[in-house]
Design a protein around this motif. Sequence first.
Motif, PDB file in Angstrom:
ATOM      1  N   LYS A  95       0.836  -1.207   0.000  1.00  0.00           N
ATOM      2  CA  LYS A  95       0.000   0.000   0.000  1.00  0.00           C
ATOM      3  C   LYS A  95       0.871   1.258   0.000  1.00  0.00           C
ATOM      4  N   GLU A  96       1.949   1.237   0.792  1.00  0.00           N
ATOM      5  CA  GLU A  96       2.840   2.395   0.852  1.00  0.00           C
ATOM      6  C   GLU A  96       3.589   2.572  -0.469  1.00  0.00           C
ATOM      7  N   LEU A  97       3.994   1.457  -1.093  1.00  0.00           N
ATOM      8  CA  LEU A  97       4.671   1.538  -2.388  1.00  0.00           C
ATOM      9  C   LEU A  97       3.726   2.087  -3.456  1.00  0.00           C
ATOM     10  N   TYR A  98       2.485   1.688  -3.397  1.00  0.00           N
ATOM     11  CA  TYR A  98       1.468   2.201  -4.325  1.00  0.00           C
ATOM     12  C   TYR A  98       1.336   3.722  -4.165  1.00  0.00           C
ATOM     13  N   ALA A  99       1.316   4.184  -2.921  1.00  0.00           N
ATOM     14  CA  ALA A  99       1.227   5.626  -2.660  1.00  0.00           C
ATOM     15  C   ALA A  99       2.479   6.356  -3.145  1.00  0.00           C
ATOM     16  N   GLU A 100       3.639   5.695  -3.033  1.00  0.00           N
ATOM     17  CA  GLU A 100       4.888   6.287  -3.519  1.00  0.00           C
ATOM     18  C   GLU A 100       4.820   6.518  -5.029  1.00  0.00           C
ATOM     19  N   LEU A 101       4.265   5.555  -5.766  1.00  0.00           N
ATOM     20  CA  LEU A 101       4.159   5.677  -7.221  1.00  0.00           C
ATOM     21  C   LEU A 101       3.213   6.817  -7.601  1.00  0.00           C
ATOM     22  N   LEU A 102       2.117   6.946  -6.871  1.00  0.00           N
ATOM     23  CA  LEU A 102       1.183   8.048  -7.140  1.00  0.00           C
ATOM     24  C   LEU A 102       1.856   9.399  -6.893  1.00  0.00           C
ATOM     25  N   ALA A 103       2.659   9.464  -5.827  1.00  0.00           N
ATOM     26  CA  ALA A 103       3.356  10.717  -5.504  1.00  0.00           C
ATOM     27  C   ALA A 103       4.382  11.051  -6.581  1.00  0.00           C
ATOM     28  N   LEU A 104       5.035  10.026  -7.132  1.00  0.00           N
ATOM     29  CA  LEU A 104       6.004  10.255  -8.207  1.00  0.00           C
ATOM     30  C   LEU A 104       5.323  10.807  -9.449  1.00  0.00           C
ATOM     31  N   GLU A 105       4.168  10.269  -9.791  1.00  0.00           N
ATOM     32  CA  GLU A 105       3.451  10.773 -10.956  1.00  0.00           C
ATOM     33  C   GLU A 105       3.045  12.230 -10.747  1.00  0.00           C
ATOM     34  N   GLU A 106       2.667  12.550  -9.528  1.00  0.00           N
ATOM     35  CA  GLU A 106       2.280  13.929  -9.214  1.00  0.00           C
ATOM     36  C   GLU A 106       3.487  14.869  -9.290  1.00  0.00           C
ATOM     37  N   GLU A 107       4.658  14.394  -8.874  1.00  0.00           N
ATOM     38  CA  GLU A 107       5.848  15.230  -8.833  1.00  0.00           C
ATOM     39  C   GLU A 107       6.474  15.432 -10.210  1.00  0.00           C
ATOM     40  N   PHE A 108       6.603  14.357 -10.981  1.00  0.00           N
ATOM     41  CA  PHE A 108       7.329  14.424 -12.258  1.00  0.00           C
ATOM     42  C   PHE A 108       6.410  14.461 -13.477  1.00  0.00           C
ATOM     43  N   GLY A 109       5.131  14.172 -13.302  1.00  0.00           N
ATOM     44  CA  GLY A 109       4.208  14.213 -14.438  1.00  0.00           C
ATOM     45  C   GLY A 109       4.194  12.910 -15.205  1.00  0.00           C
ATOM     46  N   ASP A 110       5.230  12.648 -15.977  1.00  0.00           N
ATOM     47  CA  ASP A 110       5.279  11.462 -16.820  1.00  0.00           C
ATOM     48  C   ASP A 110       6.037  10.355 -16.092  1.00  0.00           C
ATOM     49  N   LEU A 111       5.293   9.333 -15.658  1.00  0.00           N
ATOM     50  CA  LEU A 111       5.881   8.195 -14.955  1.00  0.00           C
ATOM     51  C   LEU A 111       5.747   6.957 -15.836  1.00  0.00           C
ATOM     52  N   GLN A 112       6.889   6.359 -16.196  1.00  0.00           N
ATOM     53  CA  GLN A 112       6.894   5.189 -17.072  1.00  0.00           C
ATOM     54  C   GLN A 112       7.091   3.926 -16.236  1.00  0.00           C
ATOM     55  N   LEU A 113       6.129   2.987 -16.359  1.00  0.00           N
ATOM     56  CA  LEU A 113       6.203   1.713 -15.663  1.00  0.00           C
ATOM     57  C   LEU A 113       6.295   0.595 -16.695  1.00  0.00           C
ATOM     58  N   ASP A 114       7.366  -0.174 -16.648  1.00  0.00           N
ATOM     59  CA  ASP A 114       7.564  -1.274 -17.588  1.00  0.00           C
ATOM     60  C   ASP A 114       7.623  -2.566 -16.781  1.00  0.00           C
ATOM     61  N   LEU A 115       6.497  -3.329 -16.794  1.00  0.00           N
ATOM     62  CA  LEU A 115       6.418  -4.554 -16.016  1.00  0.00           C
ATOM     63  C   LEU A 115       7.342  -5.638 -16.573  1.00  0.00           C
ATOM     64  N   ARG A 116       7.522  -5.673 -17.881  1.00  0.00           N
ATOM     65  CA  ARG A 116       8.369  -6.695 -18.488  1.00  0.00           C
ATOM     66  C   ARG A 116       9.840  -6.446 -18.138  1.00  0.00           C
ATOM     67  N   GLU A 117      10.287  -5.193 -18.269  1.00  0.00           N
ATOM     68  CA  GLU A 117      11.681  -4.858 -17.958  1.00  0.00           C
ATOM     69  C   GLU A 117      11.909  -4.607 -16.475  1.00  0.00           C
ATOM     70  N   GLN A 118      10.807  -4.586 -15.701  1.00  0.00           N
ATOM     71  CA  GLN A 118      10.868  -4.317 -14.264  1.00  0.00           C
ATOM     72  C   GLN A 118      11.574  -2.989 -13.987  1.00  0.00           C
ATOM     73  N   SER A 119      11.096  -1.953 -14.633  1.00  0.00           N
ATOM     74  CA  SER A 119      11.736  -0.642 -14.485  1.00  0.00           C
ATOM     75  C   SER A 119      10.709   0.456 -14.249  1.00  0.00           C
ATOM     76  N   ILE A 120      11.172   1.498 -13.590  1.00  0.00           N
ATOM     77  CA  ILE A 120      10.398   2.726 -13.355  1.00  0.00           C
ATOM     78  C   ILE A 120      11.242   3.886 -13.846  1.00  0.00           C
ATOM     79  N   SER A 121      10.636   4.783 -14.627  1.00  0.00           N
ATOM     80  CA  SER A 121      11.394   5.909 -15.176  1.00  0.00           C
ATOM     81  C   SER A 121      10.641   7.213 -14.980  1.00  0.00           C
TER      82      SER A 121
END
Length: 308
Positions: A95-121
């Motif tokens: 739940k906390e990690l989910y909130a972290e991702l939402l905060a990142l999208e709010e801060e940087f705007g464009d948040l790239q999630l690649d489940l296959r490459e297991q990466s966050i950009s």
Amino acid sequence: MKKSRKRFWRTASRIYERLVSEDAPTNFELPFQSWWHCDRLIRKRQQAHRKGWDSAISKLERELKTAVTQLIQQLTTLHGELSPDASRQQISSVKELYAELLALEEEFGDLQLDLREQSISVSTEPIELEGVYLGPFEIRLNYANLKMDNGAPYRVIAKDPNPAFTNDSVTHPHVQSDVVCEGDGRQVIRRSLEQGRLFDFFTMVASLLRTYNSDSPYVALSDWDSVECTECADVIAANEQTRCDHCEITLCAECSQDCSDCDCPFCHECLSHCDSCHSNCCSSCLKQCIQCHADCCQRCLLENERCS
């Protein structure tokens, strides 16, 4: 348009699985490889000094400075791991990690999630330091392995690169080959990754990119558009460089010598001298005396192509 919150949750779940699987006692290791690399550079510098290779000495000293900086970082990390609180860390929940991702999208705007490459950009805004344009950077985290025991699990990639003139692998004073020099922030960045504090991690790295430490750059901003003299290895401003008219290597003002006849610049290897007046001349401006075969400049040959 907002990304599917399902993708956010799946990413958070996978990161949590990695954090739990990696939550094991740290194996302490001394950075022998980095130590030996520094020792090898020191011995090479000593050899170059004995043979009087000034150009090699300058290059080896720059390499040694970078190698010593990396060694200090690794020793600082080890020192932090030995602290009493290092082994007691709180891992973020799904739940906390989910909130972290939402905060990142709010801060940087464009948040790239690649489940296959297991990466966050995420991407920064275009960065300019002391009048030098460096462009925007992508911070790409591979969460398949969040520990930093075998190197950083993230890369800092220039999206509109303006690398240093003397080293095209340096895209930022503190970024070489897509790896950022974290300096004193290395321990904090390491802990944020191991605990799953994604927002802290990305904002700290972005903050590093927006600052300049003149004490430990790969290439100083003052030398960003500078070039290296091929003969003496001194760094010179790009607009002050000279090129040998024959072999076209880059020269500083002190290493460049003009031909006394054509006034073109030449390096030491491509310049000769007149056997009569001993002035510097290029091979194109020298002619042989038809009687004694001496190499002479235009001024030392008489009308019958004989020297005086």
